[in-house]
Design an enzyme around this catalytic site. Structure first.
Site, mmCIF file in Angstrom:
data_model
loop_
_atom_site.group_PDB
_atom_site.id
_atom_site.type_symbol
_atom_site.label_atom_id
_atom_site.label_comp_id
_atom_site.label_asym_id
_atom_site.label_seq_id
_atom_site.Cartn_x
_atom_site.Cartn_y
_atom_site.Cartn_z
ATOM 1 N N GLU A 86 -54.388 -40.361 86.085
ATOM 2 C CA GLU A 86 -54.299 -39.181 86.947
ATOM 3 C C GLU A 86 -55.212 -38.023 86.550
ATOM 4 O OE1 GLU A 86 -51.807 -40.288 84.835
ATOM 5 O OE2 GLU A 86 -50.789 -38.618 83.868
ATOM 6 N N HIS B 115 -48.626 -42.570 93.138
ATOM 7 C CA HIS B 115 -48.183 -42.177 91.793
ATOM 8 C C HIS B 115 -49.197 -41.229 91.136
ATOM 9 C CE1 HIS B 115 -46.134 -43.004 87.879
ATOM 10 N NE2 HIS B 115 -47.341 -42.762 87.405
ATOM 11 N N GLU B 116 -50.455 -41.638 91.148
ATOM 12 C CA GLU B 116 -51.474 -40.797 90.489
ATOM 13 C C GLU B 116 -51.632 -39.477 91.238
ATOM 14 O OE1 GLU B 116 -51.974 -41.964 87.693
ATOM 15 O OE2 GLU B 116 -51.400 -44.024 88.154
ATOM 16 N N GLU C 103 -43.634 -39.205 83.547
ATOM 17 C CA GLU C 103 -43.676 -40.575 84.074
ATOM 18 C C GLU C 103 -42.406 -40.985 84.824
ATOM 19 O OE1 GLU C 103 -46.313 -41.867 84.519
ATOM 20 O OE2 GLU C 103 -47.675 -41.051 83.001
HETATM 21 N N1 PHE Z 1 -50.690 -41.983 82.974
HETATM 22 C C1 PHE Z 1 -51.016 -43.204 83.637
HETATM 23 C C2 PHE Z 1 -50.026 -43.369 84.784
HETATM 24 O O1 PHE Z 1 -48.876 -43.194 84.665
HETATM 25 C C3 PHE Z 1 -50.901 -44.421 82.807
HETATM 26 C C4 PHE Z 1 -51.881 -44.553 81.719
HETATM 27 C C5 PHE Z 1 -51.508 -44.295 80.416
HETATM 28 C C6 PHE Z 1 -53.166 -44.960 81.983
HETATM 29 C C7 PHE Z 1 -52.385 -44.436 79.383
HETATM 30 C C8 PHE Z 1 -54.050 -45.112 80.952
HETATM 31 C C9 PHE Z 1 -53.666 -44.869 79.665
HETATM 32 O O2 PHE Z 1 -50.321 -43.693 85.853
HETATM 33 ZN ZN ZN Z 2 -47.837 -42.068 85.600
#
Ligand code: PHE
Ligand code: ZN
Length: 867
Positions: free
Chosen positions: A264, A297-298, A320
């Protein structure tokens, strides 16, 4: 061996310095990239004469304080730089050299094909430059990128593009400015030669936002669904949460080499191409759904994660769990809500319950970790979302929205804790904050034992609920939970009965929603005129396992009004039937009869029905076993399938013929439902190994225009008619070998195969030209899927274990995150039968004995072996 340091939440201290603004210049050359980092620093702790910055694997060229060389003022080790400095405000300049082409870990700046890109969550930024690389250090950033124009025509950073320039010698520059302060984990940069698909979105206050999706050239025609999903998500967040997008531009870049699903980064999301690219020829319905949810989500992270971020990584579920809840709600609104719920709970059980039952169980808010990368788990994400969902239930839509508004108002531009979120929720009241907080602090899935008693003379019905709370991993006792429990009392025809709660002190959230808070609790209902049938934990109102011995699953399969409960009943009934077979070799004929209640009911939505027809997976069945032993449950599962297919062959064939429409590739619920249901019955019919049915399957492979239909057919042929599969596999390979996303599916079909010899074929496929150990999607498709193929992985020879151990070691040297992902397959160790356990132990020790093992893998193996 890397040092395994444990980080504790209770050791948190605020940073001594704050980097208020960061001005970065990246000069990209063929062999290396030069990073010039000018930081405006403010001392927060006036006592502190030293500033500590994170930095790993960097070649340091120069350090200046207020433009004067800081000779003798700093010291570096493998992880940090300590700078002696007594100033309250200063500009710290650090110049480093990095080598993105040599970076196989895929964190920091790295190459994916022809593209240079970054991944900085959680601690990647320290591989780019020295920095206070923790989320409570929020800084504004400007990013200047300079690179060769022909190789890197596209240069992207966070925020808005403010300047471009063409330089001599075929180089050019782009400068990006992000006005929103953010932690370094949200920093991103992309340089490459990319195709783009553009669109616009007009926000609720009438601002026009430029939307761009960047992909490898040639893939521009596969972005429609992602773009549509993005616009839907933007609109939905305005309508449901009142949240508007805040920059003028929203960029998404799809890359083939990515450790996770997507990221994100502010205004510049970087995606695994798996979650962007789709067309009917190459993507399944499930892929389309996945894209919709990850794109959303992003996008939703922009408010829940970016504008309000985490104080430290122990708070990960703050962004999250909440964002998963938001994307699940979005998908439920875009599609059929009860189907969405079934699929979310199914995923929770298959992934999170397994984690919660094993040696790596942890609360959604962990108290300590060794490697933060190991904590991007189903628990933090999916169980975290269930916890938010319960709050949503307690507050109800209106109060929940008010509480969210307060959360946004109060904590915008701040790095906060889960307690801050709960504070905002609590301002609306409606739940017991202290008890509810246990959901954040405790681990393992609780069980709710349900006992009913009906007194026909008094028309009184009592429900006795007992929470069975397992001890935590350390063996410590944990406390009972506070949760909403939805239920219905039904009469024989499935009509909801009226009742009154006898004890007015007990709390009802709503008609049909109890608040449970004690270890044992009795609810008495009066004026219940007939002995009721109970439907409990409707819509999965709380993440419990339910033990309800008096349940009448046959009845619920037929009469439950809640689609989710009907699904639940089918699963429980099937599990009981499988248990019965494992115990005494008998097929549960009542179950066979009851199955018709689903199969023949034309009032059920097709997608929901397809879920209801599915039998529980081996992964779910394994969880129920005291001592894991695959052979008997796998045998029972196959025999039950066979018995159902035999009994209902004609009905199933009719359903197949009715809904098999090989030309239809539409993505509406009806079309997807038709594909789901006819593929569900086909997967039963194929068990019969009947020539005519095999022929149907071949024709489906050959005639259907959708990948959904073709991959199902291929998978079924591979498992039940391998001779027929051969030619189609060759054909499939030839047709798609240039498309790596489709090749993932090809590899997965072969590595998930339950027929003899899978391990040999998987090993051979490693040498196939389409396979590349450096591309995580391919590794997951081949090795990861194999590790989840219970039959092959847990083979009594132990070869599956040895093979995986070898792969973990090999991958660990390249990419520790992917290696530790594979290692999680060993989590069933402690519950295996003695033969398998001894063999798995050898494999785990093989990893332990490796000299250069990462802390990622080591942390897991140590927990699994309990050393
Ligand atoms: N923060 C991202 C998500 O929830 C997941 C992610 C974590 C991607 C660590 C890359 C590294 O969508
Ligand atoms: Zn996320």
């Amino acid at each position: 061996m890397s040092q395994a340091k444990t980080i504790h939440l209770h050791d948190y201290t605020a940073p001594s310095h704050h980097i208020v603004h960061t001005d970065l210049t990246f000069e990209i050359f063929d062999e290396h990239t030069l990073v010039i980092n000018r930081m405006q620093v403010r001392r927060m702790d006036k006592e502190s004469g030293a500033m500590t910055l994170h930095g790993e694997g960097l070649t340091l060229l120069c350090v200046k304080v207020d433009d004067v060389k800081a000779e003798g003022q700093f010291e570096c080790d493998a992880e940090q730089m300590v700078l002696q400095c007594d100033k309250d405000e200063f500009v710290l300049q650090v110049v480093t050299k990095i080598y993105p082409d040599e970076n196989t870990t895929l964190e920091g700046l790295y190459r994916s094909g022809t593209i240079l890109c970054t991944q900085n969550e959680p601690e990647g930024f320290r591989h780019i430059t020295y920095f206070i690389d923790r989320p409570d250090n929020m800084s504004t950033f400007t990013t200047t990128i300079i690179a060769e124009t022909s190789r890197y025509p596209i240069l992207l950073g966070n925020g808005n593009l403010v300047e471009t320039e063409t330089y001599a010698e075929g180089r050019h520059m782009a400068k990006w400015e992000d006005p929103f302060a953010k932690p370094s984990y949200l920093f991103a940069l992309v340089a490459g030669d990319l195709g783009v698909v553009s669109d616009t979105f007009t926000t609720m206050s009438n601002r026009e936002i430029a939307l761009n999706i960047y992909v490898d050239r040639g893939n521009e025609n596969k972005c429609d669904h992602a773009m549509r999903s993005l616009k839907n998500a933007m609109k939905w967040d305005e309508e449901v949460y009142g949240r508007e997008y805040d920059l003028d531009i929203y960029n998404i870049v799809a890359v083939d080499s990515f450790n996770m699903g997507a990221m994100e980064n502010k205004g510049l999301n970087i995606f695994n191409s798996h979650y962007v690219l789709a067309d009917e020829d190459s993507a399944t319905d499930q892929n389309f759904m996945g894209i919709e949810s990850v794109i959303a989500h992003e996008y939703f992270h922009n408010w829940t994660g970016n504008r309000i971020t985490c104080r430290d990584w122990f708070q990960l579920t703050l962004k999250e769990g909440l964002t998963v809840f938001r994307d699940q709600s979005f998908s439920a609104d875009m599609n059929d809500a009860s189907v969405q719920r079934i699929s979310d709970v199914k995923a929770l059980r298959e992934r999170q319950f397994v984690e919660d039952a094993g040696p790596t169980a942890h609360p959604i808010k962990p108290k300590s970790y060794v490697e933060i990368n190991n904590f991007y788990t189903a628990t933090i994400y999916e169980k975290g979302a269930e916890v938010i969902r319960m709050l949503h239930t307690f507050l109800g839509e209106e109060k929940y929205r008010k509480a969210m508004d307060l959360y946004f108002e109060t904590f915008d531009a701040k790095a906060v804790r889960t307690e801050d979120f709960l504070w905002a929720m609590d301002q609306q009241g409606g739940f017991d904050l202290e008890r509810f907080s246990r959901w954040y602090a405790q681990e393992r899935t609780p069980t709710l034992k349900v006992h009913e008693h009906y007194d026909g003379v008094k028309n009184e019905y009592t429900l006795t609920l007992q929470q069975v709370i397992p001890a935590n991993v350390k063996g410590e006792k944990q406390l009972p939970y506070y949760f909403p429990l939805a239920f219905t009392l039904l009469d024989r025809d499935g009509v909801a009965l009226q009742w009154n709660l006898a004890d007015k002190r007990q709390t009802l959230l709503d008609k049909g929603m109890l608040i449970v808070q004690e270890e044992e609790e009795k609810f008495t209902f009066t004026e219940v005129t007939t002995e009721p049938k109970l439907s409990i934990n409707n819509n999965f109102s709380a993440p419990f396992k339910i033990e309800h011995d008096q349940a009448d699953y046959g009845f619920l399969m037929q009469f439950a009004s809640d689609g989710f409960i009907r699904y639940e009943a089918t699963q429980k009934a099937a599990m009981n039937a499988i248990d019965m077979f494992v115990e005494n070799g008998e097929i549960d004929t009542r179950y066979l009869v009851n199955f018709a209640a689903i199969l023949e009911d034309e009032s059920i939505g097709l997608e929901a029905k397809a879920f209801m027809l599915e039998l529980p997976t081996l992964s779910v069945l394994m969880q129920e076993q005291k001592e894991i032993d695959i052979a008997p449950i796998s045998k029972a599962l196959n025999l039950l399938k066979h018995a159902l297919a035999t009994r209902y062959k004609d009905t199933m064939l009719t359903i197949y013929q009715q809904f098999h429409k090989p030309e239809n590739s539409a993505l509406d619920a009806q079309s997807m439902g038709e594909r789901a249901i006819k593929n569900a019955v086909l997967s039963y019919l194929m068990v019969l190994e009947d020539e005519d049915i095999n022929a149907l399957c071949v024709v489906q492979y050959e005639n259907s225009v959708t990948m959904t239909d073709r991959i199902v057919a291929l998978d079924l042929l591979e498992n039940y008619a391998p001779d027929l599969a051969q030619d189609r596999l060759v054909h499939f390979y030839a047709r798609y070998k240039e498309n790596t996303l489709v090749m993932n599916k090809y590899l997965s079909v072969l590595s998930a195969s339950e027929r003899e010899g899978t391990i040999d074929r998987v090993q051979a496929l490693q040498n196939d030209p389409v396979y590349d150990v450096k591309v995580p999607n391919l590794v997951r498709a081949l090795i990861g899927v194999f590790a989840r193929n219970a039959v092959a992985f847990h083979a009594p020879t132990g070869h599956g274990y040895a093979f995986l151990a070898e792969k973990v070691i090999e991958l660990d040297a390249l990419n520790p995150q992917i290696a530790s992902g594979l290692t999680t397959a060993f989590r069933s160790y402690d519950r295996l039968n003695p033969n398998n356990k001894a063999l798995m132990k050898d494999a785990l020790e093989m990893i332990m004995n490796e000299k250069e093992i990462s802390s990622n893998v080591l942390e897991l193996v140590q927990k699994i072996l309990d050393v």
